[in-house]
Design a protein around this motif. Structure first.
Motif, PDB file in Angstrom:
ATOM      1  N   HIS A   1      10.175  -0.858 -10.587  1.00  0.00           N
ATOM      2  CA  HIS A   1      10.594  -2.183 -10.123  1.00  0.00           C
ATOM      3  C   HIS A   1      10.387  -3.210 -11.224  1.00  0.00           C
ATOM      4  O   HIS A   1       9.270  -3.452 -11.668  1.00  0.00           O
ATOM      5  CB  HIS A   1       9.794  -2.579  -8.877  1.00  0.00           C
ATOM      6  CG  HIS A   1      10.295  -3.817  -8.221  1.00  0.00           C
ATOM      7  ND1 HIS A   1       9.870  -5.068  -8.567  1.00  0.00           N
ATOM      8  CD2 HIS A   1      11.218  -3.986  -7.244  1.00  0.00           C
ATOM      9  CE1 HIS A   1      10.497  -5.957  -7.826  1.00  0.00           C
ATOM     10  NE2 HIS A   1      11.318  -5.333  -7.010  1.00  0.00           N
ATOM     11  N   ASP A   2      11.470  -3.786 -11.675  1.00  0.00           N
ATOM     12  CA  ASP A   2      11.429  -4.736 -12.784  1.00  0.00           C
ATOM     13  C   ASP A   2      12.596  -5.713 -12.600  1.00  0.00           C
ATOM     14  O   ASP A   2      13.746  -5.301 -12.539  1.00  0.00           O
ATOM     15  CB  ASP A   2      11.556  -3.988 -14.117  1.00  0.00           C
ATOM     16  CG  ASP A   2      11.611  -4.931 -15.302  1.00  0.00           C
ATOM     17  OD1 ASP A   2      12.721  -5.308 -15.711  1.00  0.00           O
ATOM     18  OD2 ASP A   2      10.535  -5.297 -15.796  1.00  0.00           O
TER      19      ASP A   2
ATOM     20  N   GLU B   1      22.813  14.975  -2.135  1.00  0.00           N
ATOM     21  CA  GLU B   1      23.081  13.815  -2.978  1.00  0.00           C
ATOM     22  C   GLU B   1      21.791  13.256  -3.566  1.00  0.00           C
ATOM     23  O   GLU B   1      20.683  13.660  -3.193  1.00  0.00           O
ATOM     24  CB  GLU B   1      23.818  12.741  -2.168  1.00  0.00           C
ATOM     25  CG  GLU B   1      25.172  13.232  -1.659  1.00  0.00           C
ATOM     26  CD  GLU B   1      26.003  12.112  -1.085  1.00  0.00           C
ATOM     27  OE1 GLU B   1      26.080  11.043  -1.726  1.00  0.00           O
ATOM     28  OE2 GLU B   1      26.563  12.298   0.006  1.00  0.00           O
ATOM     29  N   THR B   2      21.950  12.313  -4.493  1.00  0.00           N
ATOM     30  CA  THR B   2      20.799  11.656  -5.127  1.00  0.00           C
ATOM     31  C   THR B   2      20.850  10.163  -4.834  1.00  0.00           C
ATOM     32  O   THR B   2      21.906   9.538  -4.929  1.00  0.00           O
ATOM     33  CB  THR B   2      20.817  11.881  -6.653  1.00  0.00           C
ATOM     34  OG1 THR B   2      20.732  13.283  -6.910  1.00  0.00           O
ATOM     35  CG2 THR B   2      19.648  11.170  -7.329  1.00  0.00           C
ATOM     36  N   VAL B   3      19.708   9.620  -4.445  1.00  0.00           N
ATOM     37  CA  VAL B   3      19.589   8.191  -4.141  1.00  0.00           C
ATOM     38  C   VAL B   3      18.564   7.578  -5.087  1.00  0.00           C
ATOM     39  O   VAL B   3      17.457   8.110  -5.253  1.00  0.00           O
ATOM     40  CB  VAL B   3      19.160   7.982  -2.664  1.00  0.00           C
ATOM     41  CG1 VAL B   3      18.722   6.547  -2.409  1.00  0.00           C
ATOM     42  CG2 VAL B   3      20.304   8.362  -1.736  1.00  0.00           C
ATOM     43  N   THR B   4      18.935   6.468  -5.715  1.00  0.00           N
ATOM     44  CA  THR B   4      18.045   5.791  -6.658  1.00  0.00           C
ATOM     45  C   THR B   4      17.322   4.645  -5.974  1.00  0.00           C
ATOM     46  O   THR B   4      17.954   3.757  -5.379  1.00  0.00           O
ATOM     47  CB  THR B   4      18.843   5.247  -7.859  1.00  0.00           C
ATOM     48  OG1 THR B   4      19.514   6.338  -8.494  1.00  0.00           O
ATOM     49  CG2 THR B   4      17.927   4.568  -8.863  1.00  0.00           C
ATOM     50  N   LEU B   5      15.997   4.665  -6.049  1.00  0.00           N
ATOM     51  CA  LEU B   5      15.159   3.610  -5.484  1.00  0.00           C
ATOM     52  C   LEU B   5      14.504   2.824  -6.608  1.00  0.00           C
ATOM     53  O   LEU B   5      13.915   3.413  -7.522  1.00  0.00           O
ATOM     54  CB  LEU B   5      14.039   4.214  -4.625  1.00  0.00           C
ATOM     55  CG  LEU B   5      14.284   4.511  -3.151  1.00  0.00           C
ATOM     56  CD1 LEU B   5      15.513   5.391  -2.960  1.00  0.00           C
ATOM     57  CD2 LEU B   5      13.050   5.162  -2.528  1.00  0.00           C
ATOM     58  N   MET B   6      14.610   1.490  -6.571  1.00  0.00           N
ATOM     59  CA  MET B   6      13.839   0.659  -7.492  1.00  0.00           C
ATOM     60  C   MET B   6      12.594   0.202  -6.738  1.00  0.00           C
ATOM     61  O   MET B   6      12.662  -0.644  -5.851  1.00  0.00           O
ATOM     62  CB  MET B   6      14.642  -0.550  -7.986  1.00  0.00           C
ATOM     63  CG  MET B   6      13.815  -1.425  -8.925  1.00  0.00           C
ATOM     64  SD  MET B   6      14.733  -2.779  -9.699  1.00  0.00           S
ATOM     65  CE  MET B   6      15.330  -1.964 -11.181  1.00  0.00           C
ATOM     66  N   VAL B   7      11.451   0.803  -7.075  1.00  0.00           N
ATOM     67  CA  VAL B   7      10.209   0.589  -6.330  1.00  0.00           C
ATOM     68  C   VAL B   7       9.029   0.507  -7.293  1.00  0.00           C
ATOM     69  O   VAL B   7       9.169   0.782  -8.487  1.00  0.00           O
ATOM     70  CB  VAL B   7       9.960   1.739  -5.321  1.00  0.00           C
ATOM     71  CG1 VAL B   7      10.967   1.694  -4.185  1.00  0.00           C
ATOM     72  CG2 VAL B   7      10.004   3.101  -6.015  1.00  0.00           C
ATOM     73  N   LYS B   8       7.878   0.156  -6.747  1.00  0.00           N
ATOM     74  CA  LYS B   8       6.624   0.234  -7.494  1.00  0.00           C
ATOM     75  C   LYS B   8       6.009   1.605  -7.232  1.00  0.00           C
ATOM     76  O   LYS B   8       6.274   2.213  -6.183  1.00  0.00           O
ATOM     77  CB  LYS B   8       5.686  -0.886  -7.071  1.00  0.00           C
ATOM     78  CG  LYS B   8       6.220  -2.268  -7.437  1.00  0.00           C
ATOM     79  CD  LYS B   8       5.182  -3.343  -7.184  1.00  0.00           C
ATOM     80  CE  LYS B   8       5.699  -4.701  -7.666  1.00  0.00           C
ATOM     81  NZ  LYS B   8       4.714  -5.776  -7.461  1.00  0.00           N
TER      82      LYS B   8
ATOM     83  N   ALA C   1       0.845  -1.191   0.000  1.00  0.00           N
ATOM     84  CA  ALA C   1       0.000   0.000   0.000  1.00  0.00           C
ATOM     85  C   ALA C   1       0.880   1.240   0.000  1.00  0.00           C
ATOM     86  O   ALA C   1       1.936   1.277   0.615  1.00  0.00           O
ATOM     87  CB  ALA C   1      -0.884  -0.014   1.232  1.00  0.00           C
ATOM     88  N   GLY C   2       0.470   2.245  -0.694  1.00  0.00           N
ATOM     89  CA  GLY C   2       1.241   3.493  -0.753  1.00  0.00           C
ATOM     90  C   GLY C   2       1.152   4.238   0.565  1.00  0.00           C
ATOM     91  O   GLY C   2       0.244   4.044   1.350  1.00  0.00           O
TER      92      GLY C   2
END
Length: 449
Positions: A77-78, A45-52, A24-25
Motif C-alpha cells: 500500500h503506497d 484467476e488472479t486478483v491484485t490487492l493493494m494492502v499493508k 490488525a492482521g
C-alpha cells in the motif's frame, strides 16, 4: 462528474493524496469456510490487492486459493504508487482504505466502483446483515453515510470509548466510571488529573490518554458530542470558533496542557497506548473494543480492565462513532471485477471474517457473526455487555471529501502545540486552524471540480 469509460483518472484529482490508519492482521482459520457466493466466480484467476502486510497474512493468501481457486497477488500500500496505477488506467483490483476518513475523499474523485449491484446478488454479504458501521463506506456525492456503497469495513470499534484499569483507580481512591452511562468529558479529565502520578517532574503513570485515532476524527467526533459539526453543511469549511467546536478544541488543549496523558508536547515513549497500558503506566486509554484482543491475553491485566462508553460533553449529545473502519474498495477501472468481488466476499464474509470475530480484536461488520465474539471468561462477558449496550449509540460522523486525515493532522500538529504550551489562547489557535485548514479544503474542492 463520472469519467468516460476507459479514460484514465485525472492526476489533478490526486494532488496531496494520502491515507492512514492501522489495521490488525487476521489469523487464518482452517476448515471454517462458510457458504459460497452465487452469481460470480473467478476460479483460476488472479486478483491484485493493494494492502499493508498486516491486512492479509501469507497463510490467508494460501487459504484464499484453496477456498475460492483465486490467486491473490499483493502490492504494498503506497499512495504514490496508487496514484500512478489509477492515472495509467491499470489500478489494483481491491485497495485498502480507512472508511471513516477515506470514503468521501475517493468517491468524490470518481475512482470507486459502486458495489450495490454486487451486494444485491450476494448470498454471503447480504445487505440486511450489514452492521450500520458499513455506512461509513457510503457517499451520495455530498454526505458520507448515505448513498451508494463503495466498500466495507473488515471489523470495527467505537473509537471514542475507553478502557480503564481499576487497580489504578483503587490506588488513587477514585470511583470507577459506569460501564453503561457516559461520563462527561469534563469529569473524565478531572479523573485523569487525580489518577496521574509524577515523580521529579516526570509523569510516571498517565492519568488518561485521549487523542482519537487522528486529530481530524477526534475534533469531528468531539464537536459532534458537543452538539455541533466541525464542517459546514457542504463540508468545504471548518469553523473552530463555533461554540461546539471551540468547546471540543478547548477541552483537548486543556487535556494536553495539564499533561495528564500523551500528546504532541508529551509523547508516549512507546509510541502508542497498548504497551503503556499493559505495563500499568496508564489509568485510562481512549481505545475501543479492539484493544481487548491484547488485554485478554494478559491474565493479570484482563481482570482489572473495564470498557466504558464514549464520554459526552455536559449539555451535548451522546455519540459513539467509529473513527476507523478499515476495509477495501474496488477501483472503477479494475479489470477483474467479478473475481475481485469473490475475494471481497471471502475476506469480509467467510473464513477470515469468522477468525477476526473470534479473536476479539474488533467487532464483526456482519451482524450474524456477533455470536462469535469472545464471551468465555467473566472479563469477556463483562466487556461484551458494555460493548453491546454502546452499539445502540453508534452514528456516522461524516468527514469532508476535500482533504485527508493525514493532511488535516499535519496542519493541526503544526499549529496547536503553541496553545498546548500556553503560549497562545484557544481563540487564537482556533483562528489559525480555520485559516490553514480552510485553505487546504479550498484547494481540495478545486481538485474535485
Amino acid at each position: 462528474m463520472h469519467t468516460q469509460a476507459g479514460a484514465p483518472v485525472s492526476r489533478r484529482r490526486f494532488l496531496a493524496l494520502s491515507a492512514g490508519g492501522a489495521a490488525a492482521g487476521a489469523a487464518a482459520l482452517s476448515g471454517c469456510a462458510m457458504q459460497v457466493s452465487t452469481g460470480v466466480s473467478g476460479s483460476g484467476e488472479t486478483v491484485t490487492l493493494m494492502v499493508k502486510p498486516e491486512d492479509i497474512a501469507p497463510e490467508l493468501i494460501r487459504q484464499c486459493q484453496k477456498d475460492t481457486g483465486i490467486t491473490i497477488k499483493t502490492v504494498q500500500h503506497d499512495i504514490t504508487k496508487l496514484i500512478a496505477m489509477l492515472t495509467s488506467g491499470s489500478p489494483p483490483d481491491l485497495v485498502r482504505a480507512v472508511g471513516a476518513v477515506d470514503t468521501a475523499y475517493y468517491a468524490a474523485r470518481d475512482v470507486m466502483e459502486e458495489l450495490d449491484p454486487y451486494f444485491a446478488k450476494s448470498s454471503v454479504l447480504r445487505e440486511a446483515d450489514l452492521d450500520p458501521v458499513n455506512d461509513l463506506w457510503r457517499f451520495d456525492g455530498r454526505t458520507q453515510g448515505r448513498g451508494p456503497r463503495y466498500g466495507m469495513a473488515k471489523d470495527f470499534s467505537q473509537d471514542s470509548m475507553y478502557w480503564y484499569n481499576t487497580s489504578t483507580f483503587d490506588k488513587a481512591g477514585v470511583d470507577y466510571p459506569s460501564e453503561t452511562e457516559p461520563v462527561t468529558f469534563e469529569a473524565w479529565l478531572d479523573d485523569a488529573k487525580r489518577l496521574v502520578q509524577r515523580k521529579q517532574g516526570q509523569t510516571t503513570v498517565f492519568g488518561g490518554s485521549y487523542s482519537g485515532l487522528t486529530r481530524a476524527t477526534l475534533m469531528a467526533s468531539t464537536t459532534a458530542s458537543a452538539g455541533g459539526s466541525l464542517f459546514s453543511d457542504d463540508f468545504s469549511r471548518v469553523d473552530f470558533t463555533s461554540p461546539e467546536a471551540r468547546k471540543a478544541l478547548a477541552w483537548y488543549i486543556d487535556y494536553c496542557k495539564t499533561k495528564v496523558g500523551p500528546s504532541l508536547i508529551q509523547p508516549d515513549p512507546n509510541g502508542w497506548d497498548g504497551p503503556t497500558y499493559q505495563a500499568g503506566r496508564m489509568a485510562m486509554t481512549n481505545s475501543g473494543y479492539w484493544l481487548g484482543g491484547m488485554i485478554n491475553t494478559d491474565r493479570k491485566l484482563a481482570p482489572v480492565s473495564r470498557l466504558a462508553p464514549a464520554p459526552m460533553f455536559d449539555g451535548g449529545r451522546r455519540v459513539s462513532p467509529c473513527q476507523g473502519g478499515t476495509g477495501m474498495w474496488m477501483p472503477r477501472k479494475a479489470r477483474n471485477k467479478d473475481a475481485a468481488w469473490r475475494v471481497f466476499e471471502w475476506f469480509f464474509g467467510e473464513a477470515p471474517a469468522k477468525a477476526r470475530a473470534c479473536g476479539g480484536w474488533g467487532i464483526p461488520t456482519l451482524k450474524s457473526l456477533r455470536p462469535l465474539m469472545p464471551a468465555e471468561t467473566e472479563y469477556q462477558k463483562r466487556t461484551l455487555k458494555a460493548q453491546e449496550a454502546e452499539l445502540k449509540h453508534f452514528s456516522v460522523v461524516a468527514f469532508t471529501p476535500y482533504t485527508t486525515a493525514d493532511s488535516f493532522d499535519a496542519l493541526f500538529n503544526q499549529i496547536a502545540p503553541a496553545a498546548m504550551k500556553g503560549e497562545i489562547s484557544v481563540d487564537t489557535v482556533a483562528g489559525r486552524l480555520n485559516s490553514a485548514i480552510n485553505e487546504q479544503l479550498k484547494r481540495g474542492k478545486e481538485q474535485v471540480g
